[in-house]
Design a protein around this motif. Structure first.
Motif: not given
Ligand SMILES: [Fe+2]
Length: 111
Positions: A6, A9, A11, A22, A25
């Protein structure tokens, strides 16, 4: 397996395609980029190593608990000394592992 990061963030998603949103987030799929194969392999290694560290943390907690039981019994001075050393070593190793894991997180080796 492919991995996607991501862009909002960081991820990491495992799968053939990025997620629709996501899970961390809620950023849309377009915010994900595919992680190159070499970096993806490094993430797998980091996950495995982190798992080993976490397993060791649990085992060392068990060592400390058992040594405390032995210490309570106070059978003889050499036993007391060994149990004290076991507790000290377990505590120090746990602290060292926690510091290493913190370093992994700060360097992004926690995916
Ligand atoms: Fe994210």
């Amino acid at each position: 397996m492919k991995k996607w990061r991501c862009g909002v963030c960081r991820y990491v998603h495992d799968g053939d395609h990025p997620p629709a949103a996501c899970p961390k987030c809620n950023a849309p799929a377009e915010k994900f980029t595919e992680i190159p194969a070499e970096e993806s392999a490094l993430i797998e290694r980091a996950r495995r190593t982190n798992h080993y560290h976490v397993e060791l943390l649990a085992l060392l907690e068990e060592v400390k608990t058992i040594a405390e039981l032995g210490l309570e019994d106070k059978l003889d001075p050499p036993c007391v000394s060994l149990f004290q050393k076991a507790i000290q070593s377990a505590v120090e190793l746990r602290q060292a592992i926690k510091a290493e894991l913190l370093g992994h997180m700060q360097k992004g080796k926690w995916g």
